[in-house]
Design an enzyme around this catalytic site. Structure first.
Site, PDB file in Angstrom:
ATOM      1  N   ALA A 168      -3.840   7.921  -4.420  1.00 50.74           N
ATOM      2  CA  ALA A 168      -2.206   7.199  -5.018  1.00 50.74           C
ATOM      3  C   ALA A 168      -2.802   5.710  -5.330  1.00 50.74           C
ATOM      4  O   ALA A 168      -2.784   4.967  -4.056  1.00 50.74           O
ATOM      5  CB  ALA A 168      -1.583   7.163  -3.771  1.00 50.74           C
TER       6      ALA A 168
ATOM      7  N   GLY B 195       0.860  -1.309   0.371  1.00 46.50           N
ATOM      8  CA  GLY B 195      -0.191  -0.139  -0.008  1.00 46.50           C
ATOM      9  C   GLY B 195       0.828   1.262  -0.029  1.00 46.50           C
ATOM     10  O   GLY B 195       1.676   1.328  -0.126  1.00 46.50           O
ATOM     11  N   ASN B 196       0.355   2.160   0.774  1.00 47.31           N
ATOM     12  CA  ASN B 196       1.168   3.618   0.717  1.00 47.31           C
ATOM     13  C   ASN B 196       0.564   4.906   1.039  1.00 47.31           C
ATOM     14  O   ASN B 196      -0.414   4.385   1.906  1.00 47.31           O
ATOM     15  CB  ASN B 196       0.982   4.506  -0.904  1.00 47.31           C
ATOM     16  CG  ASN B 196      -0.180   4.916  -0.929  1.00 47.31           C
ATOM     17  OD1 ASN B 196      -0.435   5.527  -1.112  1.00 47.31           O
ATOM     18  ND2 ASN B 196      -1.249   3.910  -2.886  1.00 47.31           N
ATOM     19  N   TYR B 197       0.823   5.649   2.165  1.00 46.58           N
ATOM     20  CA  TYR B 197       0.398   6.491   2.985  1.00 46.58           C
ATOM     21  C   TYR B 197      -0.471   7.231   2.859  1.00 46.58           C
ATOM     22  O   TYR B 197      -0.910   7.661   3.311  1.00 46.58           O
ATOM     23  CB  TYR B 197       1.709   6.796   3.133  1.00 46.58           C
ATOM     24  CG  TYR B 197       3.073   6.820   3.678  1.00 46.58           C
ATOM     25  CD1 TYR B 197       2.951   5.466   5.129  1.00 46.58           C
ATOM     26  CD2 TYR B 197       4.535   6.183   3.598  1.00 46.58           C
ATOM     27  CE1 TYR B 197       4.167   5.117   5.578  1.00 46.58           C
ATOM     28  CE2 TYR B 197       5.132   5.579   3.233  1.00 46.58           C
ATOM     29  CZ  TYR B 197       4.762   4.979   4.031  1.00 46.58           C
ATOM     30  OH  TYR B 197       6.208   4.078   5.203  1.00 46.58           O
TER      31      TYR B 197
END
Ligand code: PMT
Length: 223
Positions: free
Chosen positions: A97, A29-31
């Site tokens: 994102a 995943g990402n932030y």
């Protein structure tokens, strides 16, 4: 009654991160927290738009009249949710994102370290949602994308805009303090496909959302 600037307009949005499952307990995943997307959805809805808000896993969701929320987890789910609505929007705002890659295989049971030892995760590319919508864009439709970079030139941003068929790109840089993931603030430059860039100072994400909408209207993107 007073006509609002987005009255009668349909806005399709993506927001938040995507989670790409490795096994039942782990993901790539990402932030992204979805704060930038939340602010945009609320600003567009307050301006009179009907907003369809397609979001990856986040804690806070936009509130208010005129916002339909569709929750997804992976990039493929977000892609399906967007493409099934490709004929049903005037303005697309792609703030998510999206993970560019997903694991080739989702394991059905938890990967056990004792059994596997060192491992390599095989990944394959996800579809590009922005580019896919850009490819089937109709004459009345407009697309605003984001770009999150760590060092980029205006030429590279223009190239990304053309490649994906976008009308506008909002650039935010991870090199600017207070900008990008998770922060309450953002610092953006807005690039138009017709040429031209406008640089904005650090502001709250709500104020940035207002600047983006003002820019869409100033460039007459919605006719
Ligand atoms: O959610 P927050 O914590 O508030 O953070 C906000 C943000 C930093 C996530 C947001 O402002 C932002 O920059 N979003 C886009 C991040 C990004 O993935 O940029 P990119 O340069 O990788 O992608 C370019 C554009 O293509 C984006 O509009 C993206 O949504 C879109 N894209 C990318 C890959 C993909 N597979 N599909 C896409 O649609």
């Amino acid at each position: 009654s007073e006509q609002k600037p987005l009255s009668g307009k349909k806005v399709l949005m993506t927001s938040g991160p995507t989670y790409e499952k490795i096994d039942p307990v782990r993901f790539v995943g990402n932030y992204s927290t979805g704060k930038m997307g939340l602010a945009l959805a609320e600003v567009c809805a307050e301006a009179g738009a009907q907003v369809v808000f397609i979001t990856g896993p986040v804690h806070d969701l936009p509130k208010g009249k005129g916002i339909d929320i569709i929750r997804v987890e992976s990039a493929l789910e977000m892609y399906e949710a967007c493409l099934s609505r490709k004929d049903d929007y005037d303005l697309g705002i792609l703030c998510a994102a999206v993970a560019d890659y997903r694991p080739v295989k989702m394991e059905d049971s938890k990967i056990k370290r004792e059994e596997v030892g060192a491992m390599t995760l095989a990944l394959e590319p996800n579809p590009d949602i922005a580019a896919s919508l850009g490819q089937v864009k109709q004459s009345h439709q407009r697309l605003v994308g984001f770009a999150l970079e760590t060092g980029t030139t205006p030429e590279q941003v223009q190239a990304k805009m053309n490649r994906k068929g976008l009308d506008m790109i909002v650039l935010n840089s991870l090199e600017d303090k207070g900008a990008g993931f998770g922060t309450e603030t953002n610092k953006v430059s807005i690039f138009s496909a017709k040429g031209g860039v406008e640089d904005f100072p650090l502001k709250s994400k709500r104020e940035v959302a207002q600047d983006i909408l003002a820019s869409v209207l100033a460039h007459d993107l919605l006719g």
